[in-house]
Design an enzyme around this catalytic site. Structure first.
Site, PDB file in Angstrom:
ATOM      1  N   HIS A 147       9.457 -23.532 -15.495  1.00  9.34           N
ATOM      2  CA  HIS A 147       9.631 -24.911 -15.039  1.00  9.34           C
ATOM      3  C   HIS A 147      10.193 -25.767 -16.180  1.00  9.34           C
ATOM      4  CE1 HIS A 147       8.248 -28.684 -12.944  1.00  9.34           C
ATOM      5  NE2 HIS A 147       8.201 -29.107 -14.205  1.00  9.34           N
ATOM      6  N   GLU A 148       9.609 -25.654 -17.370  1.00  8.86           N
ATOM      7  CA  GLU A 148      10.050 -26.463 -18.503  1.00  8.86           C
ATOM      8  C   GLU A 148      11.435 -26.051 -18.992  1.00  8.86           C
ATOM      9  OE1 GLU A 148       8.520 -29.066 -19.104  1.00  8.86           O
ATOM     10  OE2 GLU A 148       6.682 -28.604 -17.996  1.00  8.86           O
ATOM     11  N   HIS A 151      13.968 -27.669 -16.828  1.00 14.62           N
ATOM     12  CA  HIS A 151      14.235 -29.055 -17.227  1.00 14.62           C
ATOM     13  C   HIS A 151      15.322 -29.094 -18.304  1.00 14.62           C
ATOM     14  CE1 HIS A 151      11.521 -31.499 -14.966  1.00 14.62           C
ATOM     15  NE2 HIS A 151      10.416 -30.960 -15.446  1.00 14.62           N
ATOM     16  N   GLU A 225      11.413 -32.964 -10.609  1.00 15.38           N
ATOM     17  CA  GLU A 225      10.278 -32.048 -10.624  1.00 15.38           C
ATOM     18  C   GLU A 225      10.414 -30.988  -9.545  1.00 15.38           C
ATOM     19  OE1 GLU A 225       7.882 -31.690 -12.888  1.00 15.38           O
ATOM     20  OE2 GLU A 225       9.002 -33.239 -13.954  1.00 15.38           O
TER      21      GLU A 225
END
Length: 295
Positions: A147-148, A151, A225
């Protein structure tokens, strides 16, 4: 106190640099003090320097701020099996995502969280809390890291800075225009230095417009997100990403990241009603449902 001091000191430094830039710009462009003369073209340029300058200076300092605000320790050489796994997993996911190897850090915190920041895709920082490493299994932690990393690969930090810069510019320009209108048209003031009406109405307009701008920034943050969840599912597996979000939901703990880093974390504090407009993260139930519905 250390976090508060660093946050205040950083903002003072940013304001100092912007004040010098603004003074130079005023002299170069010959911008008259508001509201003696309303030169929209010059005002827009002036506002853009202030609006984008603050946003990008903060972005440029984001890694430095994050490390000191959270007390994160960068892993230069893994000291144990957990750090070795963390370092190797970030390296593998970064390679899958097509970005340079980020700095990997761990910070002491009981809450389950992680964040990514940095000005460039190939020179980012990914940090996880000790609470996350203790509470999640490796599959769940891998999904959070995915997930990070997403980003970073999506350039979310830069995009957020651009959006904030545009909105800052509009807020500065429109608040001055409102002040000029109130002072010159409604109050009929013809003094070059401007009256109290200009300063009060400009301040009120800037506060109101700033709140509206924050709603737009938070809306974008919520959308990114969902995209980061989808990216984490692609890198680590959808089942792992869903399991990680369900673990976060089960913890029932609000995020404890400093305010300036909250939007970059894996989870945010829950909110409802009007507060939802200022949420940096969508509710976990919605994020889980979006992943389950994705094909």
């Amino acid at each position: 106190m250390k976090r508060i001091f660093l946050f205040v000191a950083t903002n003072i430094a940013v304001l100092f640099v912007l004040s010098i830039s603004a003074s130079i710009l005023i002299r170069v462009l010959g911008i008259q003090e508001m509201p003696g003369g309303l030169n929209l073209q010059s005002l827009v340029i002036f506002a853009a320097v202030i609006g984008f300058g603050g946003s990008f200076i903060s972005l440029a300092m984001s890694k430095w701020m994050a490390k000191r605000a959270t007390g994160a320790t960068v892993i230069e050489q893994p000291r144990n099996s957990t750090e070795q796994w963390l370092f190797d997993t970030v390296r593998r996911l970064a390679k899958q995502a097509g970005i340079g190897m980020p700095e990997v850090a761990v910070y002491e915190a009981s809450d389950v969280n992680a964040f990514a920041t940095g000005m460039r895709r190939d020179s980012a920082l990914v940090a996880v809390s000790t609470g996350l490493l203790n509470a999640m299994d490796k599959d769940e932690a891998e999904a959070v890291l995915g997930h990070e990393i997403t980003h970073v690969s999506n350039g979310d930090m830069v995009t957020l800075a651009l959006i904030q810069g545009v909105l800052n510019t509009f807020v500065i320009v429109l608040s001055r225009v409102v002040g000029y209108f109130v002072d010159r048209v409604l109050l009929k003031n013809d003094r070059d230095s401007g009256g109290i009406g200009f300063f009060v109405s400009s301040l009120v307009a800037q506060i109101v417009l700033g709140v509206l701008a924050s709603m737009i920034v938070m809306w974008f943050s919520r959308q990114r997100e969902f995209r980061a969840d989808a990216g984490g599912a692609k890198l680590a597996g959808r089942d792992k990403m869903i399991a990680a979000l369900e673990r976060l939901k089960a913890m029932h703990e609000p995020a404890q990241l400093p305010d300036q880093m909250a939007a970059f974390g894996i989870s945010g504090a829950p909110a409802g009603g009007f507060k939802r407009l200022f949420m940096s993260h969508p509710p976990l139930d919605e994020r889980i449902a979006a992943l389950k519905q994705a094909r």
